[in-house]
Scaffold this motif. Structure first.
Motif, short mmCIF file in Angstrom:
data_model
loop_
_atom_site.label_atom_id
_atom_site.label_comp_id
_atom_site.label_asym_id
_atom_site.label_seq_id
_atom_site.Cartn_x
_atom_site.Cartn_y
_atom_site.Cartn_z
N LEU A 114 41.44 3.17 21.63
CA LEU A 114 42.38 4.13 22.21
C LEU A 114 43.31 4.72 21.16
O LEU A 114 43.61 5.91 21.16
N HIS A 115 43.75 3.87 20.23
CA HIS A 115 44.72 4.35 19.25
C HIS A 115 44.06 4.79 17.95
O HIS A 115 44.72 4.87 16.91
N GLY A 116 42.76 5.02 18.01
CA GLY A 116 42.08 5.68 16.90
C GLY A 116 41.76 4.82 15.70
O GLY A 116 41.59 5.34 14.60
N VAL A 117 41.67 3.52 15.89
CA VAL A 117 41.25 2.66 14.78
C VAL A 117 39.76 2.87 14.53
O VAL A 117 38.99 3.06 15.47
N VAL A 118 39.34 2.87 13.25
CA VAL A 118 37.92 3.13 12.98
C VAL A 118 37.06 1.94 13.38
O VAL A 118 37.47 0.80 13.30
N LYS A 119 35.84 2.28 13.82
CA LYS A 119 34.92 1.29 14.36
C LYS A 119 34.63 0.14 13.41
O LYS A 119 34.47 -1.00 13.83
N SER A 120 34.59 0.44 12.11
CA SER A 120 34.20 -0.59 11.14
C SER A 120 35.21 -1.73 11.10
O SER A 120 34.91 -2.82 10.62
N LYS A 121 36.41 -1.49 11.62
CA LYS A 121 37.43 -2.55 11.62
C LYS A 121 37.31 -3.47 12.83
O LYS A 121 37.96 -4.52 12.88
N PHE A 122 36.50 -3.07 13.83
CA PHE A 122 36.52 -3.77 15.11
C PHE A 122 36.18 -5.26 15.00
O PHE A 122 36.86 -6.10 15.59
N ASP A 123 35.11 -5.58 14.25
CA ASP A 123 34.71 -6.99 14.16
C ASP A 123 35.86 -7.85 13.67
O ASP A 123 36.14 -8.92 14.23
N GLU A 124 36.53 -7.33 12.66
CA GLU A 124 37.63 -8.07 12.07
C GLU A 124 38.79 -8.23 13.07
O GLU A 124 39.34 -9.32 13.23
#
Ligand SMILES: Nc1ncnc2c1ncn2[C@@H]1O[C@H](COP(=O)(O)OP(=O)(O)OP(=O)(O)O)[C@@H](O)[C@H]1O
Ligand SMILES: [Mg+2]
Lengths: 253, 281
Positions: A114-124
């Motif tokens: 929702l707040h625009g964080v990039v997908k590659s950070k999700f796992d972390e």
């Protein structure tokens, strides 16, 4: 550049639901990196006050709010304030666990996405948030499973993790353990003392022992007034007000 | 007391079983009867030709095509409008008088006999907007006819989405629109699918509203888009025409068998889709 040493502060805060005068001039300051507990009998306005801190009351019909609430030194009721950004910075955990009907992983990513964080950070983010909510070990092998398949206590920790995933500065918790068994409750209480290191926490609880165990300061509410607010130790050992004493010793409410 | 209660319980249970068996038997008998009378007259030729005195064929290919056209056009127009209206009514409009009036109107509209939609469609689309007897006039008329059903079904689905999901998402800083997109619409997909099956059922079964709007045409399409503007009878309308001529019941039953098969396929397909959606969550 703070005006004072409060993370959040309400000044002469009044709230009406229609004719019902629910908060009658609350002056309360929440200090950073502390746990502030709100106690008081049912219907005295604890949840209502908590919700004024991230403007979750705005949506209710017929609500009238007067006074000020400061977050750092911003008056959050100022018309220029971005409510959505405010709610990102002041997160909330509800009384009943309310994970979304999607996977554990997607629940955590809901806020970051929702707040625009990039997908590659999700796992972390998922790993960090679940560890932060003491749920990682139990769920690391089933992240793609539905969040609704978790137990009540796990669901509540997931909701905490979901709130942590967007890095709030303040965490509001409305009776987060009232629907849980003693073991889950202890897990969440243990978690709280860790949370304090990074976040400022405001928690509503009906459980006196819980307030005494985990909080730094306690506010006692009664019928829309804040009767007493002090360090938890003082409130529970030598309350100044007779009404506070009666309440915490179980003589009423 | 206890014994009496158990007797009553037994009585109720038997009643439920009897009604269940009765309904099931009726359904199976009707399907069986229709197939028994209809299936023997269905040949490959019947399915792939148009009715023609010249060639001596009585096929139903044009009607199959017309039915598909009308289903697709009607749903393409009505589903989005229905979903948006339901979302508006449920999530934005609040509880004022206007909404009550709209809800009452939709409920009433859902109960109006379809011939009245047919007359309205004739006056408004066929004559008023000069669309003539055409598949488009028929589809627009049916759109108005099924919109109330779609709105109500989707609204019911939205009402069952627990408020705590909305609160949870708001607490994370989501806007209303975002919550609708990411939580409300996905959670109401089973309801939306139900609305679509109900609509297909009504469209397939409709005759009164179509006779005056889509007309009785039975020629094969001359072009993919031109066909929208030409007149065309659906399977049910054609069945109705054959049946009132009263010559023989073979063709009506053959068409009826095809209709039953279509309805069964649509129902099963939707169930399968709904199930796969539910599994994902
Ligand atoms: N959405 C609402 N609309 C109208 N009145 C409300 C609403 N929410 C709460 N109230 C009223 O405001 C008063 C305070 O409610 P609130 O939920 O803040 O109490 P509480 O201290 O959290 O109680 P509890 O311990 O039972 O959760 C109550 O009288 C309640 O009836
Ligand atoms: Mg409460």
């Amino acid at each position: 550049m703070k005006m004072n040493n409060f993370k959040m502060q309400s000044k002469n805060l009044h709230l009406h639901y229609g004719e019902n005068h629910v908060l009658k001039g609350i002056n309360l300051g929440v200090r950073p990196n502390e746990i502030t507990a709100l106690i008081g009998p049912s219907g005295c306005g604890k949840s209502t006050f908590l919700k004024t801190l991230n403007r979750m009351n705005d949506l209710i019909d017929n609500v009238k709010i007067e006074g000020e609430v400061y977050f750092d030194d911003i008056n959050i009721y100022d018309s220029k304030v971005d409510v959505y950004l405010l709610r990102k910075r002041v997160g909330m955990v509800f009384q009943k666990p309310n994970p979304f009907p999607m996977s554990i992983y997607d629940n955590i990513c809901y806020g970051p996405k929702l707040h625009g964080v990039v997908k590659s950070k999700f796992d972390e983010i998922v790993e960090k948030s679940l560890k932060g909510a003491a749920l990682w070990e139990e769920t690391k092998d089933r992240l793609k499973k539905s969040a609704l398949s978790l137990s009540g206590g796990q669901q509540q920790r997931l909701c905490i993790a979901r709130a942590l995933a967007i890095n709030p500065e303040v965490l509001l918790m409305d009776e987060p353990t009232s629907a849980l068994d003693p073991i889950s409750t202890i897990k969440i209480e243990d978690l709280m003392s860790d949370l304090r290191k990074k976040y400022t926490v405001v928690i509503v609880t009906h459980n006196m022992q819980q307030a005494a165990r985990i909080s730094d300061r306690t506010a006692f509410f009664l019928m829309g007034d804040m009767v007493e607010f002090d360090e938890t130790e003082k409130i529970f050992s030598m309350p100044k007000d007779k009404k506070t004493e009666d309440y915490i010793t179980g003589r009423f409410g | 007391m206890n014994k009496k209660f158990r007797l009553f319980d037994f009585f109720l249970k038997s009643l439920i079983w009897i009604s269940g068996i009765f309904i099931f038997t009726v359904l199976i008998s009707i399907i069986f009867f229709v197939f028994y009378k209809g299936l023997p007259s269905i040949s490959w030729n019947f399915l792939i030709t148009a009715p023609s005195e010249l060639d001596g064929t009585i096929g139903i290919l044009p009607m199959i095509i017309n039915t598909v056209y009308i289903i697709v056009i009607t749903l393409v127009i009505s589903t989005p409008i229905g979903i948006f209206s339901a979302i508006y009514l449920n999530e934005y409009a609040g509880k004022n008088k206007l909404v009550k009036i709209i809800e009452f109107t939709t409920e009433t509209l859902a109960g109006i006999p379809s011939i009245i939609y047919g007359l309205f469609g004739f006056a408004f689309f066929v004559v008023g907007l000069k669309l003539g007897y055409s598949i488009l006039s028929g589809a627009l008329t049916l759109t108005i006819m099924i919109l109330p059903t779609i709105i109500r079904t989707v609204q019911e689905a939205l009402k069952t989405v627990p408020n705590m999901y909305r609160e949870g998402a708001l607490g994370l800083g989501a806007t209303k629109l975002h919550i609708i997109r990411t939580i409300l619409v996905p959670s109401s997909i089973p309801g939306i699918l139900t609305a679509i099956i109900l609509s297909i059922g009504r469209i397939v079964g409709e005759s009164a509203a179509l006779i005056f709007t889509a007309g009785l045409g039975y020629s094969l399409p001359s072009g993919f888009f031109e066909h929208v503007k030409s007149t065309g009878a659906t399977l049910t309308v054609q069945l109705y025409q054959y049946a009132i001529r009263g010559e023989s019941l073979e063709i009506p039953f053959a068409i009826a068998s095809i209709l039953v098969i279509i309805v069964l396929i649509v129902n099963i397909a939707t169930k399968v889709i709904a199930k796969s959606f539910n599994k994902e969550r």
